[in-house]
Design a protein around this motif. Structure first.
Motif, PDB file in Angstrom:
ATOM      1  N   TYR A   1      -8.822   1.772   6.621  1.00  0.00           N
ATOM      2  CA  TYR A   1      -8.200   0.508   6.207  1.00  0.00           C
ATOM      3  C   TYR A   1      -7.199   0.046   7.270  1.00  0.00           C
ATOM      4  O   TYR A   1      -7.218  -1.112   7.686  1.00  0.00           O
ATOM      5  CB  TYR A   1      -7.485   0.693   4.853  1.00  0.00           C
ATOM      6  N   TRP A   2      -6.331   0.949   7.734  1.00  0.00           N
ATOM      7  CA  TRP A   2      -5.314   0.592   8.718  1.00  0.00           C
ATOM      8  C   TRP A   2      -5.943   0.290  10.076  1.00  0.00           C
ATOM      9  O   TRP A   2      -5.523  -0.651  10.761  1.00  0.00           O
ATOM     10  CB  TRP A   2      -4.257   1.695   8.825  1.00  0.00           C
TER      11      TRP A   2
ATOM     12  N   LYS B   1     -10.800   6.949   4.092  1.00  0.00           N
ATOM     13  CA  LYS B   1     -10.923   5.528   3.739  1.00  0.00           C
ATOM     14  C   LYS B   1      -9.596   4.793   3.941  1.00  0.00           C
ATOM     15  O   LYS B   1      -9.585   3.628   4.310  1.00  0.00           O
ATOM     16  CB  LYS B   1     -11.439   5.353   2.308  1.00  0.00           C
ATOM     17  N   ASP B   2      -8.485   5.481   3.733  1.00  0.00           N
ATOM     18  CA  ASP B   2      -7.173   4.857   3.941  1.00  0.00           C
ATOM     19  C   ASP B   2      -6.889   4.680   5.432  1.00  0.00           C
ATOM     20  O   ASP B   2      -6.398   3.630   5.857  1.00  0.00           O
ATOM     21  CB  ASP B   2      -6.068   5.682   3.287  1.00  0.00           C
TER      22      ASP B   2
ATOM     23  N   LYS C   1       0.831  -1.203   0.000  1.00  0.00           N
ATOM     24  CA  LYS C   1       0.000   0.000   0.000  1.00  0.00           C
ATOM     25  C   LYS C   1       0.871   1.260   0.000  1.00  0.00           C
ATOM     26  O   LYS C   1       1.965   1.265   0.565  1.00  0.00           O
ATOM     27  CB  LYS C   1      -0.920   0.030   1.226  1.00  0.00           C
TER      28      LYS C   1
ATOM     29  N   GLY D   1      -0.353   7.484   2.887  1.00  0.00           N
ATOM     30  CA  GLY D   1      -1.073   6.232   3.075  1.00  0.00           C
ATOM     31  C   GLY D   1      -2.242   6.314   4.040  1.00  0.00           C
ATOM     32  O   GLY D   1      -2.979   5.344   4.183  1.00  0.00           O
ATOM     33  N   PHE D   2      -2.426   7.468   4.715  1.00  0.00           N
ATOM     34  CA  PHE D   2      -3.564   7.573   5.630  1.00  0.00           C
ATOM     35  C   PHE D   2      -4.221   8.949   5.657  1.00  0.00           C
ATOM     36  O   PHE D   2      -5.068   9.219   6.497  1.00  0.00           O
ATOM     37  CB  PHE D   2      -3.186   7.125   7.055  1.00  0.00           C
TER      38      PHE D   2
END
Length: 118
Positions: A101-102, A97-98, A69, A92-93
């Motif tokens: 995910y984490w 939504k990212d 990712k 990545g965050f």
């Protein structure tokens, strides 16, 4: 303590919306979010780049897919990567939504995680 309080608020909002009991505590030069007294996520700042980053405890089973990712990097303090943990940098965050995910990966692993010794 070097971490972005805004990111802690974002994590808090997601966990509250999902009715997941949690606590936050200063640890490892940043802030750690605990669920069932086990580390779920951490927030700190990269000492070299000064970027805010997320540390996610996702377990070894999710690692291979997660490392692909955007923004995801190995955690390597000693020359050997930490198994089951990753750093996630802002790309990545940044999106909700990212971040979710984490959080979801960490929540999925949390029941299997061992509590630290006191």
């Amino acid at each position: 303590m070097a971490f972005d309080p805004y990111q802690l608020e974002r994590i808090s909002q997601v966990l509250k919306a999902r009715k997941v009991p949690f606590s936050a505590k200063a640890m490892m030069g940043g802030q750690v979010v605990l669920v069932d007294e086990k580390m779920l996520l951490g927030l700190d700042q990269d000492k070299n780049t000064k970027e805010n980053r997320l540390m996610a405890r996702i377990g070894e089973d999710a690692f291979e897919e997660a490392i692909k990712k955007p923004g995801c990097r190995l955690i390597d303090f000693t020359g050997r990567p930490m198994k089951g943990f990753v750093y996630v940098y802002p790309d990545g965050f940044d999106l909700d939504k990212d971040l979710e995910y984490w959080i979801d990966l960490a929540l999925a692993f949390n029941p299997k995680a061992k509590k630290s010794k006191k």
